[in-house]
Design a protein around this motif. Sequence first.
Motif, PDB file in Angstrom:
ATOM      1  N   TRP A  61      30.881  36.459  32.101  1.00 50.71           N
ATOM      2  CA  TRP A  61      31.946  37.209  31.419  1.00 50.71           C
ATOM      3  C   TRP A  61      32.346  36.535  30.174  1.00 50.71           C
ATOM      4  O   TRP A  61      32.217  35.396  29.761  1.00 50.71           O
ATOM      5  N   ARG A  62      32.875  37.736  29.246  1.00 52.26           N
ATOM      6  CA  ARG A  62      33.040  37.285  27.918  1.00 52.26           C
ATOM      7  C   ARG A  62      34.711  36.319  27.615  1.00 52.26           C
ATOM      8  O   ARG A  62      35.551  36.615  28.536  1.00 52.26           O
ATOM      9  N   TYR A  63      34.468  35.444  27.015  1.00 52.61           N
ATOM     10  CA  TYR A  63      35.884  34.771  26.530  1.00 52.61           C
ATOM     11  C   TYR A  63      36.094  35.174  25.326  1.00 52.61           C
ATOM     12  O   TYR A  63      35.110  35.105  24.344  1.00 52.61           O
ATOM     13  N   ALA A  68      44.166  33.998  25.905  1.00 50.97           N
ATOM     14  CA  ALA A  68      45.050  32.702  25.561  1.00 50.97           C
ATOM     15  C   ALA A  68      44.191  31.409  25.617  1.00 50.97           C
ATOM     16  O   ALA A  68      42.967  31.407  26.017  1.00 50.97           O
ATOM     17  N   ILE A  69      44.633  30.304  24.818  1.00 56.60           N
ATOM     18  CA  ILE A  69      43.750  29.408  24.505  1.00 56.60           C
ATOM     19  C   ILE A  69      43.204  28.663  26.038  1.00 56.60           C
ATOM     20  O   ILE A  69      42.237  28.269  26.256  1.00 56.60           O
ATOM     21  N   LYS A  70      44.304  28.478  26.901  1.00 55.97           N
ATOM     22  CA  LYS A  70      43.902  27.799  28.143  1.00 55.97           C
ATOM     23  C   LYS A  70      43.778  28.837  29.185  1.00 55.97           C
ATOM     24  O   LYS A  70      44.443  29.004  30.152  1.00 55.97           O
ATOM     25  N   GLN A  71      43.079  29.923  29.045  1.00 52.52           N
ATOM     26  CA  GLN A  71      42.895  31.110  30.010  1.00 52.52           C
ATOM     27  C   GLN A  71      42.360  30.624  31.260  1.00 52.52           C
ATOM     28  O   GLN A  71      41.159  29.952  31.243  1.00 52.52           O
ATOM     29  N   THR A  72      42.940  30.945  32.269  1.00 53.22           N
ATOM     30  CA  THR A  72      42.256  31.013  33.674  1.00 53.22           C
ATOM     31  C   THR A  72      42.139  32.396  34.275  1.00 53.22           C
ATOM     32  O   THR A  72      42.430  33.178  33.845  1.00 53.22           O
ATOM     33  N   LYS A  80      39.450  40.787  47.364  1.00 53.00           N
ATOM     34  CA  LYS A  80      39.837  39.604  48.023  1.00 53.00           C
ATOM     35  C   LYS A  80      39.691  38.379  47.137  1.00 53.00           C
ATOM     36  O   LYS A  80      38.448  38.391  46.678  1.00 53.00           O
ATOM     37  N   LYS A  81      40.539  37.645  46.815  1.00 57.74           N
ATOM     38  CA  LYS A  81      40.374  36.403  45.929  1.00 57.74           C
ATOM     39  C   LYS A  81      39.490  35.415  46.543  1.00 57.74           C
ATOM     40  O   LYS A  81      39.577  35.122  47.607  1.00 57.74           O
ATOM     41  N   ILE A  82      38.586  35.158  45.598  1.00 59.09           N
ATOM     42  CA  ILE A  82      37.519  34.025  46.362  1.00 59.09           C
ATOM     43  C   ILE A  82      37.607  32.659  45.282  1.00 59.09           C
ATOM     44  O   ILE A  82      37.030  31.773  45.971  1.00 59.09           O
ATOM     45  N   ALA A  83      38.283  32.670  44.277  1.00 53.25           N
ATOM     46  CA  ALA A  83      38.226  31.574  43.528  1.00 53.25           C
ATOM     47  C   ALA A  83      39.264  31.613  42.183  1.00 53.25           C
ATOM     48  O   ALA A  83      39.479  32.861  41.568  1.00 53.25           O
ATOM     49  N   THR A  84      39.647  30.606  41.541  1.00 51.83           N
ATOM     50  CA  THR A  84      40.012  30.479  40.218  1.00 51.83           C
ATOM     51  C   THR A  84      39.115  29.680  39.239  1.00 51.83           C
ATOM     52  O   THR A  84      38.865  28.569  39.652  1.00 51.83           O
ATOM     53  N   VAL A  85      39.050  30.229  38.316  1.00 50.82           N
ATOM     54  CA  VAL A  85      38.059  29.525  37.208  1.00 50.82           C
ATOM     55  C   VAL A  85      39.156  28.692  36.241  1.00 50.82           C
ATOM     56  O   VAL A  85      40.035  29.395  35.535  1.00 50.82           O
ATOM     57  N   ARG A 104      31.793  44.389  44.943  1.00 52.47           N
ATOM     58  CA  ARG A 104      32.305  44.745  43.768  1.00 52.47           C
ATOM     59  C   ARG A 104      33.041  43.512  43.297  1.00 52.47           C
ATOM     60  O   ARG A 104      33.870  43.010  44.253  1.00 52.47           O
ATOM     61  N   TYR A 105      32.947  43.005  42.322  1.00 50.80           N
ATOM     62  CA  TYR A 105      33.504  41.782  41.649  1.00 50.80           C
ATOM     63  C   TYR A 105      34.573  42.094  40.618  1.00 50.80           C
ATOM     64  O   TYR A 105      34.343  43.262  39.984  1.00 50.80           O
ATOM     65  N   GLU A 106      35.654  41.379  40.656  1.00 54.29           N
ATOM     66  CA  GLU A 106      36.426  41.669  39.688  1.00 54.29           C
ATOM     67  C   GLU A 106      36.892  40.284  39.019  1.00 54.29           C
ATOM     68  O   GLU A 106      36.847  39.246  39.723  1.00 54.29           O
ATOM     69  N   VAL A 107      37.088  40.227  37.692  1.00 55.57           N
ATOM     70  CA  VAL A 107      37.690  38.994  36.950  1.00 55.57           C
ATOM     71  C   VAL A 107      38.871  39.601  36.397  1.00 55.57           C
ATOM     72  O   VAL A 107      39.110  40.239  35.652  1.00 55.57           O
ATOM     73  N   ILE A 108      40.079  38.583  36.500  1.00 57.09           N
ATOM     74  CA  ILE A 108      41.384  39.042  36.249  1.00 57.09           C
ATOM     75  C   ILE A 108      41.727  37.848  35.275  1.00 57.09           C
ATOM     76  O   ILE A 108      41.829  36.648  35.893  1.00 57.09           O
ATOM     77  N   PRO A 109      42.114  37.869  34.046  1.00 53.06           N
ATOM     78  CA  PRO A 109      42.678  36.837  33.198  1.00 53.06           C
ATOM     79  C   PRO A 109      44.211  36.493  33.722  1.00 53.06           C
ATOM     80  O   PRO A 109      44.975  37.533  33.474  1.00 53.06           O
ATOM     81  N   GLU A 110      44.390  35.332  34.310  1.00 51.99           N
ATOM     82  CA  GLU A 110      45.769  34.844  34.868  1.00 51.99           C
ATOM     83  C   GLU A 110      46.835  35.218  33.911  1.00 51.99           C
ATOM     84  O   GLU A 110      48.244  35.161  34.172  1.00 51.99           O
ATOM     85  N   LYS A 111      46.698  34.924  32.508  1.00 51.35           N
ATOM     86  CA  LYS A 111      47.664  34.957  31.438  1.00 51.35           C
ATOM     87  C   LYS A 111      47.555  36.323  30.830  1.00 51.35           C
ATOM     88  O   LYS A 111      48.169  36.219  29.746  1.00 51.35           O
ATOM     89  N   GLY A 112      47.208  37.217  31.407  1.00 53.94           N
ATOM     90  CA  GLY A 112      46.942  38.500  30.789  1.00 53.94           C
ATOM     91  C   GLY A 112      45.788  38.951  29.855  1.00 53.94           C
ATOM     92  O   GLY A 112      45.358  37.859  29.376  1.00 53.94           O
TER      93      GLY A 112
END
Length: 643
Positions: A61-63, A68-72, A80-85, A104-112
């Motif tokens: 996925w795109r950064y 955020a600079i230190k986006q997780t 269901k959550k399977i990991a945190t990058v 179905r995969y989803e990517v959610i930025p933790e800092k918004g």
Amino acid sequence: MKKSLSVFHGIIKKGLAFALPLLASPVGAQTHYDYAKMQREPLGRGLVAVRTSSDSVMLSWRYLSSDAIKQTFTILRDGKKIATVPARHSTTYMDYNPSNKAARYEVIPEKGGIKGAWTLTESAALGYLDIAINQPKDPNNERVTYSANDASMADLDGDGQMEIVLKWDPNNSKDNSQSGITSPVIVDAYELDGTQLWRINLGRNIRAGAHYTQFMVYDLDFDGCAEVVMKTADGTTDAKGKVIGDANADWREGVQDHGETDFNSPQHPGERFRGEGRKRGGFIARGPEYLTVFSGKTGEAIHTLDYQPARGAVDGWGDNYANRSERYLACVAYLDGIHPSVVMCRGYYTRTTLWALDFDGKELKTRWLFDSDKVGRDYFGQGNHNLRVGDVDGDGKDEIIYGSCAFDHDGTGLYSTRMGHGDAMHLTGYFPNDDRLYVWDCHENKRDGAELHDAATGKIIIQFPDNTDVGRCMATDIDPTNPGLEMWSAASGVVNVKGERILNGVKGLSTNMAVWWDGDLLRELLDHETVSKYNWNTKRVDALIHFDDCQFNNGTKSNPCLQGDVIGDWREEVLVRTRDNQHLRLYVSTLPTEYRFHTFLEDPVYRISITTQNVAYNQPTQPGFFFGEDLKKSGKTFRGWKF
């Protein structure tokens, strides 16, 4: 989750993932784009999931610069959550998923920020997206077959995902120097799942061939949906069935023998017609000419106006059989630094014209028109079979590099090297500690060979004169033992930015296309359905991947339909047709990378290089800054990330 992470860590080498913010970086700092005002397409997360084996799926996925600079990032599968990058990790994830069911995969930025989603189908292929396409037929000639040819990508419908605009090439298409009737040019649009959005038929009065139809796909009015701009003629039919001009008009020359003297060029005595015998069949030298902007969402014609300049008497372009008068180029450029304009170009062997237009959502309106006939000889006959766009002089507004000459944002000539026509050129940053942009160009005049010049002034930095026709050249970083980019051509061999010849030549070192594929900072080569890497230790070129059952386009030019960073992380994808022309495949690199970079799409020079890739002789994408192995040696800090 633990099993998935262990699989991933077993594949990818642990290490620092560097973030290169393209918008705030001192690399390419000569450009002064005002990003706060600049109208650019909004980008989605660009998540894609492809199988790498029967039990593993790679997510990419795109950064974004808005992150955020230190986006997780949190990874979900079927809710269901399977990991945190973590922040210092590439924007890729390898999921252990042995199920053959859809997921179905989803990517959610933790800092918004922008979320991403992708549905992996049960029949997902290994390493690519399979996109079914609708091969057209010529109802008037059952012997004609169509091949999927050049493509462009942009968000056509405002959903945050890039769609495909595809030009179909009939097997009776012709070079401008060749006579013969051609079947109509067909242009389609497709979603990445194969859903066909629309089809446009350019009709009998637009000839099929590499130099006739340059289609610009870009959001010109900043409404979130890209438009498509193309030259049209009597009989062009939009996706709603509306005919432009006179549906019954046929301006093609009949097949008849006019005698040898009819084909002597008045500008170049002794130049003979090089067509099939001496027959003029199929050439289009008369009739009205139009420019049309189409809706990217529906394929409907929005506005049509008369093409400028009109061809007039064709012998004013260098011959008298509608060869040089029908040589077209096109680009998109931020001529005021804020709004994208479309620039349609006619001629480059002799008379050279550029026509800049703006689109307000309803109409195309002229910004300026350049004509070499009105300014003297410096800009006469200096064009290439392609062009490049970027802010080369640091005023925040784009210039157009036209080969051996360049044009300022206001449509005036910037400079001319007077080295004449060439087939290939590369605009980017060449030196790791130099913010200026340079052009590596090759020439067919059997004199000037290949040369590197300052993109802002035309000053020659390095030159390798040669008494042969130097048709192709390439510039990119393939060898970490030399500073900056490497450049090569038939005239120069392989040279570094100091002008030192590293090698006379390497078997398999292509001058066709290039791609960032394997995850390091060097670039790979792309030629004849194969991604290859130069090995600086063995001085050999080794294949990394071959696109089986696929075929590249345009003969010896050997181009995919498109290459560029269009989805996923910062690396580039390759869009290629299958041999039977029933599918497109969008290949995604599944090799690991330790780097996290902002998507190249956020760099205007790079983004426009995707838009112009379909123009005549296709050239690879390149950013408006230096990118290569020397970044690791620079010691520079980018928003908290140190190289």
